[in-house]
Design an enzyme around this catalytic site. Sequence first.
Site, PDB file in Angstrom:
ATOM      1  CG  LEU A 105      -1.995  -1.047   1.337  1.00 33.84           C
ATOM      2  CD1 LEU A 105      -2.732  -0.918   2.666  1.00 33.84           C
ATOM      3  CD2 LEU A 105      -2.971  -0.935   0.181  1.00 33.84           C
ATOM      4  CG  ASP A 106       0.530   4.190  -3.060  1.00 32.69           C
ATOM      5  OD1 ASP A 106       1.300   3.307  -3.495  1.00 32.69           O
ATOM      6  OD2 ASP A 106      -0.310   4.774  -3.770  1.00 32.69           O
ATOM      7  CE  LYS A 107       6.180   8.367   4.549  1.00 35.25           C
ATOM      8  NZ  LYS A 107       7.358   9.254   4.393  1.00 35.25           N
ATOM      9  CG  HIS A 190       1.370   5.944  -7.053  1.00 32.76           C
ATOM     10  ND1 HIS A 190       1.361   5.674  -5.704  1.00 32.76           N
ATOM     11  CD2 HIS A 190       2.515   6.649  -7.274  1.00 32.76           C
ATOM     12  CE1 HIS A 190       2.447   6.184  -5.134  1.00 32.76           C
ATOM     13  NE2 HIS A 190       3.168   6.767  -6.062  1.00 32.76           N
TER      14      HIS A 190
END
Length: 242
Positions: A105-107, A190
Amino acid sequence: MKKQMRLDKYLAQMSIGTRSQVKQMVRKGQVCVNGTVVKKPEYKVDPDQDQVVADGVKTQYVHEEYIMLNKPSGVVSATKDPREKTVLDLIDGQKRKDLFPAGRLDKDTEGLLLLTSDGELAHRLLSPKKHVDKTYYARIQGRVTNEDVKVFLKGLDIGDEKPALPAVLQVLIEGEISEILITIQEGRFHQVKRMFKAVDKKVVYLKRISMGSLVLDETLMPGQYRNLTEEEIQRLKEEQNE
């Protein structure tokens, strides 16, 4: 035939120490197997039957570990990072040293993340051939309309060689800040953010709520985690074997 393994490997996998550290412990007589001091790191043990005590603490072998984490924003989906706090830094008392996040998962993205030592299950969950549904809740800057729903369902050009696969978009609240659910079957970089950028909108909050049959436990606050239940593990394995 019983599956046996080296004593030092057993101890290292159970996070007692590094391979070199546990070898030293064994040679110093700090490890007992079935009540007897063993000083040979290569000594073979049955992880399911033998009782192993390391430095006075009884250990219990765990074949695989499965943890559901509600990932908070600001933490990276990695096992180690020299600059950033990782999802593994949030876990206290992990049983196995080979725990890793199944997918990323993105930051700044929150929500469901599976941490496991089961590489085979993780591979099947993440394989593009399996088309595992991943559902996200998001807040979108801009009015998300039924026209967007149709566009997402056809597949969308997000700047890669191939368009993104069709995605199911559900509008919960339509407004200047819209609230939506989106289900995708890929895990491109993303991806959800790029899909909305392609229709001139911006994701301002993103949270994964399910992955296959695994649904985020709503009682978990961001940063909290729990072990998967036997039923959850079984369902994940069964659906990946279909």
